[in-house]
Design a protein around this motif. Structure first.
Motif, PDB file in Angstrom:
ATOM      1  N   LYS A 151      40.375  47.484   0.148  1.00 42.10           N
ATOM      2  CA  LYS A 151      40.035  48.844  -0.264  1.00 42.10           C
ATOM      3  C   LYS A 151      39.707  48.891  -1.765  1.00 42.10           C
ATOM      4  CE  LYS A 151      42.928  51.808   1.814  1.00 42.10           C
ATOM      5  NZ  LYS A 151      44.109  52.713   1.778  1.00 42.10           N
ATOM      6  N   ALA A 152      40.516  48.186  -2.563  1.00 37.20           N
ATOM      7  CA  ALA A 152      40.280  48.172  -4.008  1.00 37.20           C
ATOM      8  C   ALA A 152      38.918  47.547  -4.332  1.00 37.20           C
ATOM      9  CB  ALA A 152      41.396  47.414  -4.718  1.00 37.20           C
TER      10      ALA A 152
ATOM     11  N   ILE B 277      28.233  48.470   5.345  1.00 36.46           N
ATOM     12  CA  ILE B 277      29.203  47.428   5.683  1.00 36.46           C
ATOM     13  C   ILE B 277      29.482  47.442   7.185  1.00 36.46           C
ATOM     14  CG2 ILE B 277      31.594  46.657   5.408  1.00 36.46           C
ATOM     15  CD1 ILE B 277      31.641  47.739   2.661  1.00 36.46           C
TER      16      ILE B 277
ATOM     17  N   VAL C  24      52.078  50.774  -3.809  1.00 36.44           N
ATOM     18  CA  VAL C  24      50.808  50.080  -4.028  1.00 36.44           C
ATOM     19  C   VAL C  24      49.662  51.064  -3.841  1.00 36.44           C
ATOM     20  CG1 VAL C  24      49.261  48.293  -3.180  1.00 36.44           C
ATOM     21  CG2 VAL C  24      51.715  47.864  -3.271  1.00 36.44           C
TER      22      VAL C  24
ATOM     23  N   ILE D  53      36.251  47.464  -2.367  1.00 35.79           N
ATOM     24  CA  ILE D  53      35.213  48.405  -1.955  1.00 35.79           C
ATOM     25  C   ILE D  53      35.066  49.520  -2.986  1.00 35.79           C
ATOM     26  CG2 ILE D  53      34.641  50.184  -0.238  1.00 35.79           C
ATOM     27  CD1 ILE D  53      35.706  48.332   1.910  1.00 35.79           C
ATOM     28  N   GLN D  54      36.193  50.082  -3.425  1.00 39.90           N
ATOM     29  CA  GLN D  54      36.120  51.143  -4.433  1.00 39.90           C
ATOM     30  C   GLN D  54      35.472  50.642  -5.717  1.00 39.90           C
ATOM     31  OE1 GLN D  54      40.073  52.702  -4.834  1.00 39.90           O
ATOM     32  NE2 GLN D  54      39.862  54.069  -3.084  1.00 39.90           N
ATOM     33  N   GLN D  55      35.785  49.408  -6.114  1.00 45.08           N
ATOM     34  CA  GLN D  55      35.198  48.865  -7.327  1.00 45.08           C
ATOM     35  C   GLN D  55      33.681  48.748  -7.169  1.00 45.08           C
ATOM     36  OE1 GLN D  55      36.785  48.915 -10.166  1.00 45.08           O
ATOM     37  NE2 GLN D  55      34.715  48.526 -10.881  1.00 45.08           N
TER      38      GLN D  55
ATOM     39  N   TYR E 201      27.442  53.036   1.344  1.00 43.29           N
ATOM     40  CA  TYR E 201      27.948  51.672   1.261  1.00 43.29           C
ATOM     41  C   TYR E 201      28.837  51.343   2.459  1.00 43.29           C
ATOM     42  CZ  TYR E 201      30.315  47.546  -0.591  1.00 43.29           C
ATOM     43  OH  TYR E 201      30.820  46.278  -0.760  1.00 43.29           O
TER      44      TYR E 201
ATOM     45  N   LEU F 165      46.706  52.244  -6.472  1.00 36.52           N
ATOM     46  CA  LEU F 165      45.290  52.100  -6.160  1.00 36.52           C
ATOM     47  C   LEU F 165      44.564  53.420  -6.387  1.00 36.52           C
ATOM     48  CD1 LEU F 165      43.004  50.404  -5.079  1.00 36.52           C
ATOM     49  CD2 LEU F 165      43.818  50.811  -2.765  1.00 36.52           C
TER      50      LEU F 165
ATOM     51  N   GLU G 153      44.895  46.699   1.403  1.00 33.11           N
ATOM     52  CA  GLU G 153      44.801  47.429   0.134  1.00 33.11           C
ATOM     53  C   GLU G 153      43.856  46.721  -0.837  1.00 33.11           C
ATOM     54  OE1 GLU G 153      46.469  50.542  -0.708  1.00 33.11           O
ATOM     55  OE2 GLU G 153      46.439  50.387   1.481  1.00 33.11           O
TER      56      GLU G 153
ATOM     57  N   GLU H 296      39.236  55.154 -13.176  1.00 35.67           N
ATOM     58  CA  GLU H 296      37.901  54.560 -13.318  1.00 35.67           C
ATOM     59  C   GLU H 296      36.832  55.643 -13.178  1.00 35.67           C
ATOM     60  OE1 GLU H 296      37.126  51.657 -14.233  1.00 35.67           O
ATOM     61  OE2 GLU H 296      35.058  51.296 -13.605  1.00 35.67           O
TER      62      GLU H 296
ATOM     63  N   TRP I 206      28.992  59.928  -6.300  1.00 37.91           N
ATOM     64  CA  TRP I 206      29.995  58.939  -5.890  1.00 37.91           C
ATOM     65  C   TRP I 206      30.208  59.005  -4.383  1.00 37.91           C
ATOM     66  CZ3 TRP I 206      34.617  57.544  -3.727  1.00 37.91           C
ATOM     67  CH2 TRP I 206      35.215  56.383  -4.203  1.00 37.91           C
TER      68      TRP I 206
ATOM     69  N   ASN J  91      41.696  54.186  -9.189  1.00 39.17           N
ATOM     70  CA  ASN J  91      40.412  54.719  -8.760  1.00 39.17           C
ATOM     71  C   ASN J  91      40.079  55.997  -9.525  1.00 39.17           C
ATOM     72  OD1 ASN J  91      38.149  54.602  -7.097  1.00 39.17           O
ATOM     73  ND2 ASN J  91      39.010  56.122  -5.707  1.00 39.17           N
TER      74      ASN J  91
END
Lengths: 73, 84, 73, 84, 84, 73
Positions: free
Chosen positions: D24-25, F64, F2, D27-29, F60, F6, D21, F13, F53, F10
């Motif tokens: 993932k956070a 990776i 959790v 990567i999203q940031q 991205y 998240l 997790e 933001e 986005w 997201n």
């Protein structure tokens, strides 16, 4: 004491913002000293920024109150 | 698991060391932020070397930014003490 | 170990700032690859940014020292 | 108050889940920050659809930004190893 | 070291006080961020006083920014509920 | 839970960024109300930002994966 810290944080953030915005506007080419014209500009800019902060604060708080009233109806 | 034991002397030295490292971190953070601001103000295009006027601009930019900060704080105090 | 973390954080922040500032200056129109002209610009920009960082750091530390001396007098 | 008891196996799975997790956070940031940068570079005005050239620009913007990042890190290492 | 003892009543009052201070801090943070945005939109040059049109611009800037925020959230919900 | 936090962070933001970018583009001179032209612009801008986005996210994640594969060879 919590209240004091909050007021401090608020004043510090205000100072940082004024520094950033007014330095940008009033000191375009930094020289060997802060000229008196630059100082006058900084004083005015600082007063305007604090006025703007008050206008924004008033508008925002009004809005929050309006919204919370309309939700209760 | 048992905690390690530190003498009072060790603890004082550790606290001083951490305080000094904290101060260093704050200074570096300010240097990063000043470099950001003054780069935008002083460096229009990237040359083979910083020329004299760019270097003077950077150094004046730091000094005047800090002057501005002092100027603002002092003026805030003046305004407060005259009861505005 | 604290010292190592501090140096790491400092280097990371420097890399982030160089990335942001120099990408903006040197790669105005991102293409299918990083052109050699763009790479040269990045190298120069990176060197200039690190020089600027050093000039700023020197000026700032000097200023702190001057201020702390004048306060002790 | 008593702590709930976890077996070692549960603890390992929980740690893996939290680590995933976290990744993932992060990567999203990064995606938020890249979208911010590349939006400003590639989207001049808002149309009814992303056109082909805007889409290519966005994707190139991401790739070149990451190339730039690798370029900087590699060059820093080169400078350090030649003792500058 | 012994912990000070609080009655349940004290604890509730303390929690309410901290919650109210938190709310105040969030509001102040939003005011700082809105002033930043609206200063750039509304104040082109620094005069001896905020004139009427600047003041109206600041106040409209706050209202329209919050409208925009509500508009976005509402549209996101609409998109989600129509299953896009 | 959790995972829910998240997703919330997201979305929040994303909303903040759209608010910042699209308000800047679509409401250059804030008036007494959000005009219908401004609302249309906001809708379009919002859709474009979310498309952007997605493009950025795809590029991205691809990158990776390519890098982690080339490291394993």
């Amino acid at each position: 004491q919590v209240r004091g810290e909050l007021a401090m944080a608020n004043a510090q953030e205000l100072i940082n913002k004024i520094n950033e915005k007014c330095y940008l506007k009033c000191v375009p080419k930094p020289g060997a000293r802060l000229e008196s014209g630059e100082q006058q500009c900084l004083s005015k800019c600082m007063d305007r920024y604090m006025e703007a902060w008050n206008v924004v604060s008033r508008s925002y708080v009004n809005r929050i109150q309006r919204e919370s009233q309309s939700q209760m109806m | 698991m048992s905690q390690p034991q530190f003498s009072e002397n060790d603890q004082r030295e550790l606290a001083q060391f951490l305080e000094a490292e904290n101060a260093k971190a704050r200074i570096q953070q300010t240097v990063h932020s000043l470099t950001d601001t003054c780069w935008d103000k002083c460096i229009a295009k990237v040359n083979n070397k910083l020329d004299r006027s760019e270097e003077a601009c950077l150094s004046n930019c730091v000094e005047r930014f800090l002057d501005t900060s002092l100027f603002i704080v002092k003026r805030l105090e003046d305004l407060r003490s005259t009861g505005m």
